[in-house]
Write an enzyme that holds these catalytic residues in place. Structure first.
Site, mmCIF file in Angstrom:
data_model
loop_
_atom_site.group_PDB
_atom_site.id
_atom_site.type_symbol
_atom_site.label_atom_id
_atom_site.label_comp_id
_atom_site.label_asym_id
_atom_site.label_seq_id
_atom_site.Cartn_x
_atom_site.Cartn_y
_atom_site.Cartn_z
ATOM 1 N N LYS A 43 21.243 25.871 16.820
ATOM 2 C CA LYS A 43 20.530 26.616 17.480
ATOM 3 C C LYS A 43 21.080 27.526 18.436
ATOM 4 C CE LYS A 43 18.602 22.957 20.440
ATOM 5 N NZ LYS A 43 19.674 21.893 20.124
ATOM 6 N N ARG A 59 11.685 21.516 25.335
ATOM 7 C CA ARG A 59 12.126 20.195 24.522
ATOM 8 C C ARG A 59 11.176 18.977 24.401
ATOM 9 N NH1 ARG A 59 18.170 20.912 24.688
ATOM 10 N NH2 ARG A 59 19.235 19.504 23.369
ATOM 11 N N ARG A 89 32.972 19.194 17.215
ATOM 12 C CA ARG A 89 32.753 20.722 17.803
ATOM 13 C C ARG A 89 33.943 20.823 19.262
ATOM 14 N NH1 ARG A 89 26.981 22.253 19.844
ATOM 15 N NH2 ARG A 89 27.054 20.321 21.292
ATOM 16 N N ARG A 112 32.543 18.524 24.329
ATOM 17 C CA ARG A 112 31.461 18.327 25.361
ATOM 18 C C ARG A 112 31.509 16.585 25.271
ATOM 19 N NH1 ARG A 112 26.078 21.417 23.781
ATOM 20 N NH2 ARG A 112 25.214 19.344 24.149
ATOM 21 N N ARG A 125 20.916 11.221 21.253
ATOM 22 C CA ARG A 125 20.141 12.474 21.451
ATOM 23 C C ARG A 125 19.506 12.558 20.252
ATOM 24 N NH1 ARG A 125 25.517 15.759 21.782
ATOM 25 N NH2 ARG A 125 24.265 17.684 21.770
HETATM 26 P P1 AMP Z 1 22.207 21.107 24.592
HETATM 27 O O1 AMP Z 1 23.533 21.988 25.074
HETATM 28 O O2 AMP Z 1 21.142 22.117 24.231
HETATM 29 O O3 AMP Z 1 22.461 20.055 23.722
HETATM 30 O O4 AMP Z 1 21.812 20.253 25.694
HETATM 31 C C1 AMP Z 1 22.510 19.315 26.240
HETATM 32 C C2 AMP Z 1 21.747 18.490 27.243
HETATM 33 O O5 AMP Z 1 21.319 19.037 28.400
HETATM 34 C C3 AMP Z 1 20.590 17.434 26.700
HETATM 35 O O6 AMP Z 1 21.069 16.360 26.093
HETATM 36 C C4 AMP Z 1 19.877 17.126 27.850
HETATM 37 O O7 AMP Z 1 20.393 16.228 28.547
HETATM 38 C C5 AMP Z 1 19.997 18.542 28.656
HETATM 39 N N1 AMP Z 1 18.905 19.386 28.309
HETATM 40 C C6 AMP Z 1 19.137 20.504 27.904
HETATM 41 N N2 AMP Z 1 17.956 21.095 27.526
HETATM 42 C C7 AMP Z 1 16.933 20.168 28.230
HETATM 43 C C8 AMP Z 1 15.393 20.609 28.408
HETATM 44 N N3 AMP Z 1 14.668 21.501 27.822
HETATM 45 N N4 AMP Z 1 14.751 19.280 28.947
HETATM 46 C C9 AMP Z 1 15.609 18.428 29.422
HETATM 47 N N5 AMP Z 1 16.766 18.164 29.278
HETATM 48 C C10 AMP Z 1 17.422 19.152 28.609
#
Ligand code: AMP
Length: 217
Positions: free
Chosen positions: A17, A92, A131, A164, A175
């Protein structure tokens, strides 16, 4: 006056995404907001939000809704977003989605499309354990599928590539479970409003982007 359009990318971790949002935003000439990037930046800066968010990110859990909503609202209120924006990783949860609708109403935006990118867990594990991201410009690589020209260095800006902390096998599985429980219900929510575009994410980046473009036109 017509309202500025907003595009959301949703899907499990590793669905691509962020990658697709990064391609679409310049094409539409609008900014790209990544909630995950904003939260990681907050953690790096050890800001108040970052201090709250750190443990959630490391564990692969979602930060509390009120924190995510505040961070998103601050970002979309930015002057740069006035002609619309592309956002990934938000909303989310159902609560975030309901409040996001209210936020967009209040700020006079039109939610145009929600791209739901689907991909199976085995593929997610392959993608995310390999990644690597650039610390400086955020460009994304994969050790096998799209390696950088020089090991550990970003092709775009020469920045350092890093893995990461939440891209380990164990945290990816957490996750994914969090996604199934808390984020997957959004599929129904946005199907009902007619905004959802289902995208098969189990193809290469260019193929997926073609599908995204088809879903817009
Ligand atoms: P991502 O980079 O989108 O994979 O997000 C990494 C981490 O950020 C997630 O595993 C959550 O811990 C936090 N996170 C990102 N977006 C949200 C959201 N909308 N609500 C809550 N936590 C979020």
């Amino acid at each position: 006056m017509s309202l500025a359009d907003v595009y959301v990318f949703a899907g499990p971790p590793g669905s691509g995404k962020g990658t697709q949002a990064k391609l679409l935003a310049p094409k539409l000439n609008v900014p790209h907001i990544s909630l995950g990037d904003l939260l990681r930046e907050a953690v790096r800066n050890a800001s108040k939000v970052g201090q709250i968010a750190k443990n959630y990110l490391d564990a692969g859990k979602l930060v509390p809704d009120n924190v995510a909503i505040d961070v998103a609202e601050e970002a979309v209120k930015n002057e740069e977003c006035r002609n619309g924006f592309v956002i990934d990783g938000f909303p989310r949860t159902l609560e975030q989605a309901v409040l996001f609708d209210k936020m967009l109403d209040k700020l006079k935006f039109n939610l145009k499309r929600v791209f739901y990118i689907d991909i199976p867990l085995e593929e997610i594990l392959k993608r995310l354990t390999g990644r690597r991201s650039c610390r400086t410009c955020g460009a994304i690589y994969h050790l096998t599928f799209s390696p950088p020209k020089a090991e550990g260095k970003c092709d775009v800006c020469g920045g350092e590539l890093y893995q990461r902390r939440d891209d380990t096998d164990e945290v990816i599985r957490v996750r994914y479970e969090v996604y199934k429980k808390q984020t997957a219900p959004l599929i129904d929510y946005y199907t009902k409003t007619g905004k959802l575009a289902y995208i098969n994410g189990n193809k290469d980046v260019a193929e997926v982007f073609k599908e995204v473009n088809k879903a817009i036109s």
